[in-house]
Design a protein around this motif. Sequence first.
Motif: not given
Length: 115
Positions: A43, A46, A49, A68, A77
Amino acid sequence: MKFQTLKAAVLFAGIALTAQAALAATSATLLNGNSVYGVPAQATAASKVIDVTKAAQQINLKCGEVVSFRNGDKSFTWKFDSVGHAAVDLAAIAPAGFAGAGIKVYVERNEGERN
């Protein structure tokens, strides 16, 4: 005689590689076990998001992008490093129990890739 043996070996290798490629294409898995759509990622890697409850039915990303996905308290992710820049249904790469059906991710070339 040696030429015929070499010719047969090359032909057999070509047939074997074609069969392996066809198997990989139908199962969406490469010979090394990875998905043809990319790999799970951390994560922290990333670049964005995406909340799937607010996402459009179509998400456009660049090859190599790490994203993510969140749905309530669930998340995962993914690094999109897809073979042939194929579109993928989010449900095909999401972990079991992660809703996201109907969302399609389109992966295009990034600036660093050759044509």
